[in-house]
Structure formats: structure tokens, C-alpha cells
Design an enzyme around this catalytic site. Structure first.
Site, PDB file in Angstrom:
ATOM      1  N   SER A 144       0.852  -1.198   0.000  1.00 26.43           N
ATOM      2  CA  SER A 144       0.000   0.000   0.000  1.00 26.43           C
ATOM      3  C   SER A 144       0.877   1.234   0.000  1.00 26.43           C
ATOM      4  O   SER A 144       2.030   1.191   0.464  1.00 26.43           O
ATOM      5  CB  SER A 144      -0.862  -0.001   1.264  1.00 26.43           C
ATOM      6  OG  SER A 144      -1.496   1.248   1.440  1.00 26.43           O
ATOM      7  N   TYR A 164      -1.911  -0.455  10.659  1.00 25.23           N
ATOM      8  CA  TYR A 164      -2.176  -0.896   9.286  1.00 25.23           C
ATOM      9  C   TYR A 164      -0.955  -0.606   8.402  1.00 25.23           C
ATOM     10  O   TYR A 164      -0.510  -1.460   7.624  1.00 25.23           O
ATOM     11  CB  TYR A 164      -3.421  -0.197   8.716  1.00 25.23           C
ATOM     12  CG  TYR A 164      -3.629  -0.509   7.249  1.00 25.23           C
ATOM     13  CD1 TYR A 164      -4.071  -1.776   6.856  1.00 25.23           C
ATOM     14  CD2 TYR A 164      -3.356   0.432   6.258  1.00 25.23           C
ATOM     15  CE1 TYR A 164      -4.241  -2.089   5.508  1.00 25.23           C
ATOM     16  CE2 TYR A 164      -3.527   0.131   4.914  1.00 25.23           C
ATOM     17  CZ  TYR A 164      -3.969  -1.125   4.548  1.00 25.23           C
ATOM     18  OH  TYR A 164      -4.122  -1.429   3.204  1.00 25.23           O
TER      19      TYR A 164
HETATM   20  N1  LIG Z   1      -8.617   0.045  -0.491  1.00 27.25           N
HETATM   21  C1  LIG Z   1      -7.528   0.802  -0.540  1.00 27.25           C
HETATM   22  O1  LIG Z   1      -7.600   2.030  -0.483  1.00 27.25           O
HETATM   23  C2  LIG Z   1      -6.161   0.167  -0.715  1.00 27.25           C
HETATM   24  C3  LIG Z   1      -5.063   0.992  -1.010  1.00 27.25           C
HETATM   25  C4  LIG Z   1      -3.791   0.422  -1.150  1.00 27.25           C
HETATM   26  C5  LIG Z   1      -3.632  -0.946  -0.987  1.00 27.25           C
HETATM   27  N2  LIG Z   1      -4.712  -1.719  -0.695  1.00 27.25           N
HETATM   28  C6  LIG Z   1      -4.495  -3.155  -0.537  1.00 27.25           C
HETATM   29  O2  LIG Z   1      -5.153  -3.810  -1.613  1.00 27.25           O
HETATM   30  C7  LIG Z   1      -5.682  -5.061  -1.170  1.00 27.25           C
HETATM   31  C8  LIG Z   1      -7.161  -5.133  -1.471  1.00 27.25           C
HETATM   32  O3  LIG Z   1      -7.825  -4.051  -0.833  1.00 27.25           O
HETATM   33  P1  LIG Z   1      -9.415  -3.903  -0.893  1.00 27.25           P
HETATM   34  O4  LIG Z   1      -9.715  -2.462  -0.856  1.00 27.25           O
HETATM   35  O5  LIG Z   1      -9.962  -4.753  -1.978  1.00 27.25           O
HETATM   36  O6  LIG Z   1      -9.816  -4.519   0.529  1.00 27.25           O
HETATM   37  P2  LIG Z   1     -11.178  -5.166   1.001  1.00 27.25           P
HETATM   38  O7  LIG Z   1     -11.226  -4.970   2.478  1.00 27.25           O
HETATM   39  O8  LIG Z   1     -12.333  -4.683   0.183  1.00 27.25           O
HETATM   40  O9  LIG Z   1     -10.960  -6.708   0.676  1.00 27.25           O
HETATM   41  C9  LIG Z   1     -10.044  -7.498   1.374  1.00 27.25           C
HETATM   42  C10 LIG Z   1     -10.552  -8.920   1.343  1.00 27.25           C
HETATM   43  O10 LIG Z   1      -9.614  -9.768   2.031  1.00 27.25           O
HETATM   44  C11 LIG Z   1     -10.367 -10.727   2.756  1.00 27.25           C
HETATM   45  N3  LIG Z   1      -9.559 -11.223   3.867  1.00 27.25           N
HETATM   46  C12 LIG Z   1      -9.076 -10.535   4.920  1.00 27.25           C
HETATM   47  N4  LIG Z   1      -8.369 -11.328   5.731  1.00 27.25           N
HETATM   48  C13 LIG Z   1      -8.415 -12.556   5.166  1.00 27.25           C
HETATM   49  C14 LIG Z   1      -7.865 -13.805   5.535  1.00 27.25           C
HETATM   50  N5  LIG Z   1      -7.137 -13.939   6.666  1.00 27.25           N
HETATM   51  N6  LIG Z   1      -8.076 -14.885   4.747  1.00 27.25           N
HETATM   52  C15 LIG Z   1      -8.816 -14.761   3.609  1.00 27.25           C
HETATM   53  N7  LIG Z   1      -9.375 -13.588   3.198  1.00 27.25           N
HETATM   54  C16 LIG Z   1      -9.167 -12.510   3.990  1.00 27.25           C
HETATM   55  C17 LIG Z   1     -11.591  -9.972   3.244  1.00 27.25           C
HETATM   56  O11 LIG Z   1     -12.651 -10.863   3.580  1.00 27.25           O
HETATM   57  C18 LIG Z   1     -11.904  -9.095   2.045  1.00 27.25           C
HETATM   58  O12 LIG Z   1     -12.843  -9.712   1.174  1.00 27.25           O
HETATM   59  C19 LIG Z   1      -5.335  -5.170   0.315  1.00 27.25           C
HETATM   60  O13 LIG Z   1      -4.161  -5.924   0.466  1.00 27.25           O
HETATM   61  C20 LIG Z   1      -5.095  -3.733   0.727  1.00 27.25           C
HETATM   62  O14 LIG Z   1      -4.230  -3.652   1.843  1.00 27.25           O
HETATM   63  C21 LIG Z   1      -5.978  -1.207  -0.576  1.00 27.25           C
END
Ligand SMILES: NC(=O)c1ccc[n+]([C@@H]2O[C@H](COP(=O)([O-])OP(=O)(O)OC[C@H]3O[C@@H](n4cnc5c(N)ncnc54)[C@H](O)[C@@H]3O)[C@@H](O)[C@H]2O)c1
Length: 332
Positions: free
Chosen positions: A135, A159
Site C-alpha cells: 500500500s 495498518y
Molecule cells: N482500499 C484501498 O484504499 C487500498 C489501497 C492500497 C492498498 N490496498 C491493498 O489492496 C488489497 C485489497 O484491498 P481492498 O480495498 O480490496 O480490501 P477489502 O477490504 O475490500 O478486501 C479485502 C478482502 O480480504 C479478505 N480477507 C481478509 N483477511 C483474510 C484472511 N485472513 N483470509 C482470507 N481472506 C481474507 C476480506 O474478507 C476481504 O474480502 C489489500 O491488500 C489492501 O491492503 C488497498
């Protein structure tokens, strides 16, 4: 690293491939899964929250696999039994507030989850490309200086530190075991289908659709780079393709961002304008453990992957608003 002259067409590579996609029920996971399926890949959509998602929101054409990324034997069995060639690891506890409230759960999901998936990949001879999601928050606070990939990771809050740890662990698997893993560092994602209501875009749109004023937890002045999920999805797929083809990509991180800075108040104001909503936001001005000012350079992704954002904040927010107008009754 120099520009290797790639073509920006990330589509061609997916027909006949088998992709293990973690976090497949989430915002980015559903976009990536849908894109891969539409391009002919077999997608194993792995998540521990499929049961909480309305069945109509499951992406078409992907196989649903219930499981936790910390379950090493299960992940290893799936990789082995289905001869997976591509692993895209997105699963994480992604919310900053809950991470402050329960850091152990966040470190467990995000750090142990990452090493567990990478360790399973290390034992799977069929895997030829891996993308791990870090991230922009892994960089921490650089006082608004644009993040570049060669900057140190200084994530301080739970985080942010969890993503920095997963990022470094991914780099170590590339350096030590020659695992073909590359890393994404995206700006703030938004778009239709985000069910994390504490995030500013879905929270604001839902408030407006329910006729109540949006609530801003901060003072509204935090600056972020807002990247539409469709652009992030294209970036993930471009990186997965290049990590397979080009050894010099492995162990490397890439920023993906829209290149536009906006305060929370500006984003909320734009949504209110687009939705013609005569509402004033409520600003709580709570103390939050968050980075005040984030700016992200995507120059490296443009140069080395041929990637650039296609959505503006305006077009991206219009898409998101339309999605919630159509689907809020399913997900609220
Ligand atoms: N949303 C943002 O702004 C953003 C920005 C930069 C990076 N990211 C990264 O991108 C990725 C996706 O983000 P997103 O926005 O789609 O998040 P999100 O919260 O919408 O989805 C994350 C998914 O991971 C699943 N999950 C969590 N822990 C788990 C586990 N132990 N086993 C199996 N599944 C599990 C959750 O059920 C969820 O469906 C993440 O790694 C996040 O850190 C997100």
C-alpha cells in the site's frame, strides 16, 4: 531499472491460465477476478468472507473457495491440486480504524497471511508469477513529498506497519528464494462495490442515498490520492504479466495512483455536487492515527509497465455513485 519497452496491453496473457486470487470477495479482488475471468483465465477466488457477500455480488465465472490465507496446508493444497501458475495476494484486514483497535488481528491477517501465501508458493513448482499487495501507506509520513519506490518504508501506525512488513517479506522471498513476486503500492482505492462503509467514498454516497448528511471522522483536511478500482485492477494484471516475463521485475515494488491529490472535504464536496445533494457534511474532527498528507508518483509504473490511470476523479465517482444507486438495497 530502465524502460524495457513493454506494450501497455495487459490483456493478451490470461487465456488458459489458472490464477489463485486471495481477497477475491473484496473491492479490488472482485474487480481483478471479473477482469481475469473475462479474459479467459480460470480463477480460484479465495476469501474467508464469501458467506457475508450477497450472492448477486459474486463475480461471474470465478470459482469460489472459502478459506483463510493463514491456513498454510489449505493454500498449499489448492496451489498443488490445481496447478496454479499465477498468485495474486490481495487478502488483508484493510481498515485503518479497526487496525488501531485490534493491531494483533491486523498483523496476523496481513503479515502472517503474506508469509503463509509466499511460503506455499515457494513449495509450488507450477507458480510462475506472484503479485502481493502492499500500500502507499507502507511509506508512512513523508510530509507530502511524492512517494517514490526507492523511498524507505516508514509505516508507523498498525495498518501502515503491517503493509510495510508484508512488503519487505515479499521482497525477501524474491531476493532469497528467487520467487517471481512483485509488489503493488496503490493509492486510496474507490469504486462501485466497496462495502467498507467507513471509507469516505462509499460512506458518503450511502449517506446521501439515505438522505442524511455525510460524516467525516477527521478534520476533512487529510490529503489522499484516489485511484479508481478499475485502474488498480489493470495495474495488478500488468504487473502479474511482467513478473512472469521479466526477472528484473521480481522483488520490485510499483506505485499505482491517479496522480491527483484531494482532501476528504473535496471528495465529499464532489460527491454532493454530482448527486445534487443539498447536504452539509458533519466534521467530527476526531484524532485519527493516520498519515496527514499522501502524494504518490506513478512514474515508474508508466515507464516500466506502460500503465497509466484512465479514470478521472469525476468519471470514477460517477461510476461509483451509479453502482450504489443500483445495488445499495442488496448491500446496506
Ligand atoms: N482500499 C484501498 O484504499 C487500498 C489501497 C492500497 C492498498 N490496498 C491493498 O489492496 C488489497 C485489497 O484491498 P481492498 O480495498 O480490496 O480490501 P477489502 O477490504 O475490500 O478486501 C479485502 C478482502 O480480504 C479478505 N480477507 C481478509 N483477511 C483474510 C484472511 N485472513 N483470509 C482470507 N481472506 C481474507 C476480506 O474478507 C476481504 O474480502 C489489500 O491488500 C489492501 O491492503 C488497498
Amino acid at each position: 531499472m530502465e524502460d524495457m519497452g513493454v506494450t501497455p496491453d495487459a490483456a493478451a496473457d490470461w487465456s488458459g491460465r489458472t490464477v489463485f486470487l486471495t481477497g477475491a470477495a473484496g473491492l479490488l479482488g472482485r474487480a481483478v477476478g471479473a477482469q481475469l475471468a473475462s479474459e479467459g483465465a480460470s480463477v480460484l477466488g479465495f476469501d474467508n468472507a464469501w458467506g457475508h457477500l450477497h450472492p448477486r455480488l459474486r463475480p461471474d465465472g470465478i470459482e469460489i473457495v472459502d478459506g483463510d490465507v493463514r491456513d498454510g496446508p489449505l493454500v498449499a493444497t489448492v496451489l498443488h491440486d490445481t496447478a496454479v501458475d499465477t498468485v495474486i495476494h490481495l487478502a488483508a484486514q484493510t481498515l485503518v480504524g479497526p487496525a488501531v483497535g485490534d493491531p494483533v488481528n491486523t498483523f496476523s491477517n496481513n503479515v502472517e497471511g503474506t508469509w503463509t501465501v509466499l511460503e506455499a508458493c515457494r513449495g509450488a513448482t507450477s507458480v510462475t508469477s506472484i503479485v502481493a499487495a502492499s500500500s502507499d501507506k507502507a511509506y508512512g509520513d513523508w510530509s507530502g513529498r511524492p512517494y517514490r519506490e526507492d523511498m524507505a518504508l516508514r509505516g508507523r501506525h498498525p495498518y501502515d506497519a503491517s503493509k510495510a512488513a508484508g512488503d519487505l517479506i515479499s521482497q525477501s522471498y524474491a531476493a532469497t528464494y528467487q520467487l517471481p513476486v512483485a509488489i503493488t503500492r496503490c493509492g486510496n482505492l474507490y469504486g462501485g462495490g466497496d462495502l467498507n462503509w467507513s471509507r469516505v467514498v462509499p460512506g458518503t454516497i450511502r449517506s446521501v442515498l439515505e438522505g442524511s448528511p455525510p460524516v467525516i471522522r477527521s478534520n476533512g483536511m487529510f490529503v489522499r490520492d484516489y485511484l479508481h478500482v478499475s485502474d488498480a485492477s489493470l495495474g495488478v494484471l500488468a504487473l502479474a504479466r511482467e513478473a512472469r516475463r521479466r526477472p528484473e521485475i521480481r522483488g520490485e515494488a510499483f506505485n499505482f495512483a491517479a496522480g491527483v491529490r484531494a482532501t476528504v472535504l473535496q471528495v465529499v464536496g464532489t460527491i454532493l455536487t454530482l448527486m445534487h445533494a443539498p447536504l452539509d457534511p458533519i466534521v467530527l474532527n476526531e484524532e485519527l492515527h493516520e498519515i496527514p498528507d499522501q502524494r504518490v508518483s506513478y512514474a515508474r509504473a508508466r515507464r516500466m509497465l506502460g500503465w497509466h490511470p484512465r479514470q478521472t476523479l469525476d468519471t470514477g465517482l460517477r461510476e461509483a455513485i451509479g453502482w450504489y444507486q443500483d445495488n445499495l438495497r442488496l448491500v446496506a
